[in-house]
Design an enzyme around this catalytic site. Structure first.
Site, PDB file in Angstrom:
ATOM      1  N   LYS A  72       0.828  -1.202   0.000  1.00 50.52           N
ATOM      2  CA  LYS A  72       0.000   0.000   0.000  1.00 50.52           C
ATOM      3  C   LYS A  72       0.875   1.271   0.000  1.00 50.52           C
ATOM      4  CE  LYS A  72      -3.969  -2.263   2.265  1.00 50.52           C
ATOM      5  NZ  LYS A  72      -4.929  -2.197   3.397  1.00 50.52           N
TER       6      LYS A  72
ATOM      7  N   TYR B  25     -12.481  -2.965  -3.619  1.00 56.16           N
ATOM      8  CA  TYR B  25     -13.010  -2.969  -2.250  1.00 56.16           C
ATOM      9  C   TYR B  25     -14.539  -2.943  -2.225  1.00 56.16           C
ATOM     10  CZ  TYR B  25      -8.499  -2.552   0.175  1.00 56.16           C
ATOM     11  OH  TYR B  25      -7.246  -2.796   0.713  1.00 56.16           O
TER      12      TYR B  25
ATOM     13  N   PHE C 138     -15.400   3.041   7.374  1.00 56.27           N
ATOM     14  CA  PHE C 138     -14.029   3.341   6.993  1.00 56.27           C
ATOM     15  C   PHE C 138     -13.825   3.369   5.476  1.00 56.27           C
ATOM     16  CE2 PHE C 138     -14.454  -1.238   7.663  1.00 56.27           C
ATOM     17  CZ  PHE C 138     -13.923  -1.767   6.498  1.00 56.27           C
TER      18      PHE C 138
ATOM     19  N   ARG D 256      -1.624 -14.532   4.096  1.00 53.92           N
ATOM     20  CA  ARG D 256      -2.398 -13.864   5.156  1.00 53.92           C
ATOM     21  C   ARG D 256      -1.689 -14.023   6.507  1.00 53.92           C
ATOM     22  NH1 ARG D 256      -6.728 -10.451   3.988  1.00 53.92           N
ATOM     23  NH2 ARG D 256      -7.391 -10.898   6.121  1.00 53.92           N
TER      24      ARG D 256
ATOM     25  N   THR E  55      -5.369  -7.614  10.754  1.00 60.06           N
ATOM     26  CA  THR E  55      -5.669  -6.407   9.968  1.00 60.06           C
ATOM     27  C   THR E  55      -5.075  -5.139  10.580  1.00 60.06           C
ATOM     28  OG1 THR E  55      -7.698  -7.373   9.103  1.00 60.06           O
ATOM     29  CG2 THR E  55      -7.564  -4.971   9.088  1.00 60.06           C
TER      30      THR E  55
ATOM     31  N   ARG F 237       2.634  -6.805   9.280  1.00 64.31           N
ATOM     32  CA  ARG F 237       1.930  -5.698   9.932  1.00 64.31           C
ATOM     33  C   ARG F 237       2.366  -5.528  11.382  1.00 64.31           C
ATOM     34  NH1 ARG F 237      -3.977  -7.362   7.434  1.00 64.31           N
ATOM     35  NH2 ARG F 237      -4.017  -5.936   5.651  1.00 64.31           N
TER      36      ARG F 237
ATOM     37  N   ASN G 293      -2.074   0.047   7.129  1.00 62.91           N
ATOM     38  CA  ASN G 293      -1.585  -1.266   7.551  1.00 62.91           C
ATOM     39  C   ASN G 293      -0.755  -1.970   6.482  1.00 62.91           C
ATOM     40  OD1 ASN G 293      -3.599  -1.906   5.815  1.00 62.91           O
ATOM     41  ND2 ASN G 293      -4.773  -3.159   7.234  1.00 62.91           N
TER      42      ASN G 293
ATOM     43  N   HIS H  48      -2.138  -5.407   1.403  1.00 62.88           N
ATOM     44  CA  HIS H  48      -3.381  -6.131   1.138  1.00 62.88           C
ATOM     45  C   HIS H  48      -3.024  -7.528   0.655  1.00 62.88           C
ATOM     46  CE1 HIS H  48      -7.252  -7.339  -0.537  1.00 62.88           C
ATOM     47  NE2 HIS H  48      -6.555  -7.788  -1.564  1.00 62.88           N
TER      48      HIS H  48
ATOM     49  N   GLU I 140      -9.458 -10.609  -7.838  1.00 61.52           N
ATOM     50  CA  GLU I 140      -8.540  -9.478  -7.667  1.00 61.52           C
ATOM     51  C   GLU I 140      -7.379  -9.540  -8.659  1.00 61.52           C
ATOM     52  OE1 GLU I 140      -7.548  -9.694  -3.510  1.00 61.52           O
ATOM     53  OE2 GLU I 140      -9.563  -9.086  -2.883  1.00 61.52           O
TER      54      GLU I 140
HETATM   55  P1  DAT Z   1      -7.722  -7.052   5.504  1.00 68.57           P
HETATM   56  O1  DAT Z   1      -6.938  -5.981   4.787  1.00 68.57           O
HETATM   57  O2  DAT Z   1      -6.942  -7.618   6.672  1.00 68.57           O
HETATM   58  O3  DAT Z   1      -8.252  -8.124   4.573  1.00 68.57           O
HETATM   59  P2  DAT Z   1     -10.417  -5.997   5.594  1.00 68.57           P
HETATM   60  O4  DAT Z   1     -10.631  -6.628   4.256  1.00 68.57           O
HETATM   61  O5  DAT Z   1     -11.410  -6.320   6.667  1.00 68.57           O
HETATM   62  O6  DAT Z   1      -8.969  -6.316   6.170  1.00 68.57           O
HETATM   63  O7  DAT Z   1     -10.419  -4.413   5.436  1.00 68.57           O
HETATM   64  C1  DAT Z   1      -9.800  -3.802   4.325  1.00 68.57           C
HETATM   65  C2  DAT Z   1      -8.988  -2.637   4.812  1.00 68.57           C
HETATM   66  O8  DAT Z   1      -9.835  -1.636   5.339  1.00 68.57           O
HETATM   67  C3  DAT Z   1      -8.011  -2.976   5.939  1.00 68.57           C
HETATM   68  O9  DAT Z   1      -6.794  -3.456   5.444  1.00 68.57           O
HETATM   69  C4  DAT Z   1      -7.888  -1.663   6.660  1.00 68.57           C
HETATM   70  C5  DAT Z   1      -9.234  -1.021   6.485  1.00 68.57           C
HETATM   71  N1  DAT Z   1     -10.115  -1.261   7.633  1.00 68.57           N
HETATM   72  C6  DAT Z   1     -10.830  -2.379   7.897  1.00 68.57           C
HETATM   73  N2  DAT Z   1     -11.572  -2.255   9.013  1.00 68.57           N
HETATM   74  C7  DAT Z   1     -11.321  -1.006   9.468  1.00 68.57           C
HETATM   75  C8  DAT Z   1     -11.774  -0.246  10.588  1.00 68.57           C
HETATM   76  N3  DAT Z   1     -12.657  -0.765  11.463  1.00 68.57           N
HETATM   77  N4  DAT Z   1     -11.273   0.994  10.746  1.00 68.57           N
HETATM   78  C9  DAT Z   1     -10.390   1.521   9.864  1.00 68.57           C
HETATM   79  N5  DAT Z   1      -9.929   0.868   8.778  1.00 68.57           N
HETATM   80  C10 DAT Z   1     -10.387  -0.367   8.588  1.00 68.57           C
HETATM   81 MG    MG Z   2      -9.675  -8.011   3.057  1.00 68.58          MG
END
Ligand code: DAT
Ligand code: MG
Length: 156
Positions: free
Chosen positions: A9, A49, A57, A85, A91, A102, A112, A115, A126
């Site tokens: 990212k 996304y 968020f 993962r 996350t 991370r 973070n 991805h 994707e």
């Molecule tokens: P991951 O990236 O671990 O697959 P995710 O798909 O649930 O996590 O979410 C996508 C991204 O969105 C994640 O990398 C960071 C952001 N994110 C997720 N939940 C969040 C939250 N509660 N507050 C802020 N950012 C968030």
């Molecule tokens: Mg995800």
């Protein structure tokens, strides 16, 4: 064999962490078969996304992912999706375990670093969003027989 989509990212690129993060995957024995730097368009970010549309968020996430260049990787290996993962960690940077990407390189929850696809279905979707078929370059590795036990005919 699986292929997973990894994105380093904007924060990983800006902080000069690309090399160290890529090394985590190479050290593990996973194989990079596609790589490119790009600026993600708002349209592409929206498609990537789409499962998060409407979440609190979401807007911030889209702004973050499109603000600066990212490095997109297609990474192959047996069980590559789940292994990646695990290498990434939880996350939120504040919660990710030491030893994970991370957990070792960040503290932020939103920024973070990385991805990674979370299932075979997401990985397929994707990868086709970010790479053309011509941009994926599977190749034989001379060391394959030392990374996997292939004595039984398939990599284990
Ligand atoms: P991951 O990236 O671990 O697959 P995710 O798909 O649930 O996590 O979410 C996508 C991204 O969105 C994640 O990398 C960071 C952001 N994110 C997720 N939940 C969040 C939250 N509660 N507050 C802020 N950012 C968030
Ligand atoms: Mg995800």
């Amino acid at each position: 064999m699986q292929t997973t989509l990894i994105i380093l990212k904007p924060d990983a690129v800006q902080r000069g962490l690309m090399g160290r993060i890529i090394s985590r995957f190479e050290d593990k024995g996973l194989q990079i078969i596609g790589a490119k730097m790009m600026l993600i368009s708002p349209e592409l970010a929206t498609r990537h996304y789409e499962v998060h549309r409407g979440k609190p968020f979401y807007d911030k996430l889209l702004r973050f992912m499109t603000c600066c260049p990212v490095l997109v990787l297609a990474i192959q290996g047996v069980g590559a999706i789940e292994i990646s993962r695990k290498l990434m960690g939880a996350t939120f940077g504040s919660q990710a375990e030491p030893g994970t990407i991370r957990g070792d390189f960040g503290v932020s929850n939103g920024f973070n670093l990385i991805h990674g696809s979370d299932s075979p279905e997401s990985a397929e979707r994707e990868i086709s969003l970010f790479f053309t078929e011509q941009e994926l370059l599977p190749y034989d590795r001379a060391c394959e027989g030392w990374i996997y036990d292939i004595s039984g005919g398939k990599p284990e």
